[in-house]
Design a protein around this motif. Structure first.
Motif, PDB file in Angstrom:
ATOM      1  N   VAL A 192      29.932  13.998  86.023  1.00 21.73           N
ATOM      2  CA  VAL A 192      30.285  15.158  85.209  1.00 21.73           C
ATOM      3  C   VAL A 192      31.717  15.072  84.686  1.00 21.73           C
ATOM      4  CG1 VAL A 192      30.577  17.670  85.260  1.00 21.73           C
ATOM      5  CG2 VAL A 192      28.622  16.616  86.400  1.00 21.73           C
ATOM      6  N   LEU A 193      32.609  14.432  85.441  1.00 23.50           N
ATOM      7  CA  LEU A 193      34.017  14.375  85.053  1.00 23.50           C
ATOM      8  C   LEU A 193      34.234  13.794  83.652  1.00 23.50           C
ATOM      9  CD1 LEU A 193      36.751  15.175  86.160  1.00 23.50           C
ATOM     10  CD2 LEU A 193      36.991  12.891  87.144  1.00 23.50           C
ATOM     11  N   PRO A 194      33.528  12.723  83.237  1.00 23.51           N
ATOM     12  CA  PRO A 194      33.713  12.240  81.859  1.00 23.51           C
ATOM     13  C   PRO A 194      33.388  13.301  80.810  1.00 23.51           C
ATOM     14  CG  PRO A 194      32.633  10.562  83.177  1.00 23.51           C
ATOM     15  CD  PRO A 194      32.674  11.799  84.020  1.00 23.51           C
ATOM     16  N   SER A 195      32.344  14.107  81.049  1.00 25.51           N
ATOM     17  CA  SER A 195      32.009  15.170  80.101  1.00 25.51           C
ATOM     18  C   SER A 195      33.098  16.234  80.057  1.00 25.51           C
ATOM     19  CB  SER A 195      30.673  15.816  80.474  1.00 25.51           C
ATOM     20  OG  SER A 195      29.601  14.928  80.265  1.00 25.51           O
ATOM     21  N   LEU A 196      33.638  16.596  81.216  1.00 26.47           N
ATOM     22  CA  LEU A 196      34.700  17.603  81.256  1.00 26.47           C
ATOM     23  C   LEU A 196      35.963  17.116  80.549  1.00 26.47           C
ATOM     24  CD1 LEU A 196      34.318  18.911  84.928  1.00 26.47           C
ATOM     25  CD2 LEU A 196      33.754  20.140  82.822  1.00 26.47           C
ATOM     26  N   LEU A 197      36.319  15.859  80.774  1.00 34.42           N
ATOM     27  CA  LEU A 197      37.502  15.302  80.111  1.00 34.42           C
ATOM     28  C   LEU A 197      37.293  15.227  78.598  1.00 34.42           C
ATOM     29  CD1 LEU A 197      38.432  12.446  82.622  1.00 34.42           C
ATOM     30  CD2 LEU A 197      39.579  14.654  82.324  1.00 34.42           C
ATOM     31  N   ALA A 198      36.088  14.837  78.188  1.00 35.01           N
ATOM     32  CA  ALA A 198      35.780  14.805  76.756  1.00 35.01           C
ATOM     33  C   ALA A 198      35.830  16.206  76.157  1.00 35.01           C
ATOM     34  CB  ALA A 198      34.403  14.176  76.536  1.00 35.01           C
ATOM     35  N   PHE A 199      35.379  17.198  76.921  1.00 34.32           N
ATOM     36  CA  PHE A 199      35.410  18.592  76.476  1.00 34.32           C
ATOM     37  C   PHE A 199      36.852  19.044  76.232  1.00 34.32           C
ATOM     38  CE2 PHE A 199      35.101  23.223  77.691  1.00 34.32           C
ATOM     39  CZ  PHE A 199      34.372  23.622  76.581  1.00 34.32           C
ATOM     40  N   LEU A 200      37.742  18.720  77.155  1.00 37.72           N
ATOM     41  CA  LEU A 200      39.155  19.078  76.985  1.00 37.72           C
ATOM     42  C   LEU A 200      39.763  18.357  75.785  1.00 37.72           C
ATOM     43  CD1 LEU A 200      40.329  19.043  80.721  1.00 37.72           C
ATOM     44  CD2 LEU A 200      39.821  21.036  79.290  1.00 37.72           C
ATOM     45  N   PHE A 201      39.414  17.090  75.615  1.00 40.07           N
ATOM     46  CA  PHE A 201      39.893  16.326  74.456  1.00 40.07           C
ATOM     47  C   PHE A 201      39.380  16.953  73.157  1.00 40.07           C
ATOM     48  CE2 PHE A 201      39.112  12.404  71.724  1.00 40.07           C
ATOM     49  CZ  PHE A 201      40.415  12.361  71.237  1.00 40.07           C
ATOM     50  N   LEU A 202      38.121  17.351  73.149  1.00 36.89           N
ATOM     51  CA  LEU A 202      37.532  17.991  71.975  1.00 36.89           C
ATOM     52  C   LEU A 202      38.253  19.293  71.645  1.00 36.89           C
ATOM     53  CD1 LEU A 202      35.303  18.380  69.837  1.00 36.89           C
ATOM     54  CD2 LEU A 202      33.871  19.357  71.640  1.00 36.89           C
ATOM     55  N   SER A 226      31.286  13.563  74.584  1.00 37.78           N
ATOM     56  CA  SER A 226      32.177  12.458  74.214  1.00 37.78           C
ATOM     57  C   SER A 226      31.890  11.990  72.794  1.00 37.78           C
ATOM     58  CB  SER A 226      31.995  11.291  75.189  1.00 37.78           C
ATOM     59  OG  SER A 226      32.223  11.689  76.517  1.00 37.78           O
ATOM     60  N   PHE A 227      30.607  11.861  72.469  1.00 35.70           N
ATOM     61  CA  PHE A 227      30.197  11.463  71.126  1.00 35.70           C
ATOM     62  C   PHE A 227      30.741  12.446  70.093  1.00 35.70           C
ATOM     63  CE2 PHE A 227      26.906  11.675  67.738  1.00 35.70           C
ATOM     64  CZ  PHE A 227      26.954  10.363  67.291  1.00 35.70           C
ATOM     65  N   THR A 228      30.578  13.737  70.364  1.00 40.09           N
ATOM     66  CA  THR A 228      31.046  14.771  69.436  1.00 40.09           C
ATOM     67  C   THR A 228      32.558  14.733  69.275  1.00 40.09           C
ATOM     68  OG1 THR A 228      29.171  16.189  70.008  1.00 40.09           O
ATOM     69  CG2 THR A 228      31.081  17.260  69.009  1.00 40.09           C
ATOM     70  N   ALA A 229      33.279  14.512  70.376  1.00 40.25           N
ATOM     71  CA  ALA A 229      34.742  14.484  70.310  1.00 40.25           C
ATOM     72  C   ALA A 229      35.230  13.383  69.381  1.00 40.25           C
ATOM     73  CB  ALA A 229      35.318  14.299  71.713  1.00 40.25           C
ATOM     74  N   PHE A 230      34.630  12.202  69.451  1.00 38.15           N
ATOM     75  CA  PHE A 230      35.080  11.110  68.588  1.00 38.15           C
ATOM     76  C   PHE A 230      34.590  11.279  67.151  1.00 38.15           C
ATOM     77  CE2 PHE A 230      36.195   9.149  72.587  1.00 38.15           C
ATOM     78  CZ  PHE A 230      37.359   8.465  72.256  1.00 38.15           C
ATOM     79  N   ILE A 231      33.476  11.979  66.954  1.00 38.62           N
ATOM     80  CA  ILE A 231      33.071  12.335  65.592  1.00 38.62           C
ATOM     81  C   ILE A 231      34.112  13.270  64.982  1.00 38.62           C
ATOM     82  CG2 ILE A 231      31.374  13.609  64.224  1.00 38.62           C
ATOM     83  CD1 ILE A 231      30.342  10.903  64.995  1.00 38.62           C
TER      84      ILE A 231
END
Length: 410
Positions: A15-25, A59-64
């Motif tokens: 879950v941590l990768p999703s949470l970090l990506a969420f914060l980045f987003l 993560s995909f959405t954040a980089f989009i």
């Protein structure tokens, strides 16, 4: 890699990768559209819920979003790198979105910025740095699976999740919840770049054969930017009209959130407090918060109130429903060696208190099921192994993740 320090049974490793990506987003959204854009994006239930799961979509959405932001600034090489990383995360729809957005902007602006070729090269080379070695290692079967079945097959003739082109249009109220009405109200006088971004997501995904609601997650950020822009619009001619439209849409959304309590007698007892809490929170917000900014904040917060209540008071029941704990209990009840248990069309076993010995159960296909002592099968697929099941008797049944499963014993 996180399983090394955290272990394979820790949910944090996944879950941590999703949470970090969420914060980045959210950081990207605040940079592009300010705090309101980040708030709207964060409180979209699809985004908020996915950030707490082991999915690649956030993560995909954040980089989009990063790629679109760079494209908006005409930094094409940086945009190509971002779309290339997104491709590495979740496949070729990233460059499709990037190219369609670029073409729509090119058509709108009637000019092409410099650096197109390096951007395309970066977008292609980055995923190929992984995919080419993967093909060499995996061989022809792996290459066929990825290119023909998973990519071309899903695009033109899918074997799963097939739906007509208007699928996403019909599902938008749920996909964008709770922001659907507000998003519609914010379309008037909207920034053309945000409209093109929405179209760059909606059109390609609608033309694909395979469809899932979660694919539309990449459309939530431009809609969040569009909503934030309408709330904070300072243009003399349109600002009053746009803000009034947003205020009415916010009130409509809050009123709609009160409606489910009318059906309280039709839901399980465990869900009744959630409907009451939702209705009370929506009613209080509807009458108390009357400005466009405060009512927008209310639309984002109110749906989360019953969810937070459920998280604090109902997690054991939710874990029981949402995990494979019931199937684990049914298998343990048979008291057989894990190696003699075959799971056909069943999800991989996992729960917070997962018994380690059940790692040795067999996940089988119809052609390698063998003669195990116990077979667990999703009921809707039992006919596929009917010949094998003739030698077994059903000893248990259970409902799990909304589907029925049967346990057979020889």
């Amino acid at each position: 890699m996180l399983t090394i320090p955290l272990g394979v049974y820790s949910t944090w490793a996944f879950v941590l990768p999703s949470l970090l990506a969420f914060l980045f987003l959210l950081w990207l959204m605040s940079k592009m559209g300010g705090p309101m854009a980040a708030f709207v994006c964060a409180t979209s239930l699809m985004m908020w819920g996915s950030a707490q799961t082991a999915r690649m979509d956030v993560s995909f959405t954040a980089f989009i979003v990063l790629g679109a932001w760079m494209l908006q600034q005409e930094r094409l090489l940086a945009a190509g790198v971002a779309f290339g990383v997104a491709t590495l995360i979740k496949g070729p729809m990233a460059p499709v979105i990037g190219v369609v957005l670029f073409l729509l902007e090119w058509w709108h602006l009637r000019r092409s910025p410099r650096g197109v070729v390096p951007a395309i090269a970066a977008m292609a080379v980055i995923p190929l740095l992984w995919f080419v070695p993967a093909m060499l290692i995996g061989g022809s079967a792996y290459t066929h699976e990825v290119i023909v079945k998973q990519t071309i097959g899903r695009a033109i003739s899918t074997w799963v999740h097939n739906a007509p082109p208007w699928f996403y249009i019909l599902h938008l109220p749920g996909i964008l919840f709770p922001w659907f009405f507000v998003a519609v109200a914010a379309l008037r006088g909207a920034n053309r770049f945000y409209i093109n971004w929405i179209l760059a997501v909606l059109i390609p995904y609608s033309l694909m054969s395979s469809k899932l609601d979660v694919y539309m997650m990449t459309m939530i950020p431009p809609l969040a930017l569009l909503i934030a822009d309408s709330v904070e619009d300072s243009r003399p001619r349109l600002s009053g009209q746009r803000r009034a439209a947003v205020l009415h849409a916010n009130r409509l959304t809050l009123a709609v959130l009160i409606v489910p309590v009318a059906f309280i007698n039709r839901v399980p007892n465990e869900a009744k407090p959630l409907l009451i809490i939702l209705a009370v929170a929506a009613a209080l917000s509807l009458f108390a918060w009357k400005s466009e900014i405060l009512s927008t904040i209310a639309v984002g917060i109110v749906p989360l109130v019953p969810i937070v209540y459920a998280a604090l008071t109902m997690m054991p029941m939710i874990n029981d429903i949402g995990s494979t704990r019931r199937l684990i209990a049914a298998i343990e009840k048979q008291r057989v060696a894990p190696e003699s248990v075959a799971l056909y069309t069943c999800p991989y076993l996992w729960s917070r208190d997962f018994p380690r010995e059940l790692e040795r159960v067999r996940y089988v296909d119809a052609d390698n099921i063998g003669q195990p002592v116990v077979i667990a099968v999703m009921r809707s697929h039992a006919n596929e192994i009917a010949a094998t099941l003739r030698n077994y008797r059903r000893v248990d049944q259970l409902q799990m993740i909304g589907k029925w499963f049967d346990v057979y014993r020889r």
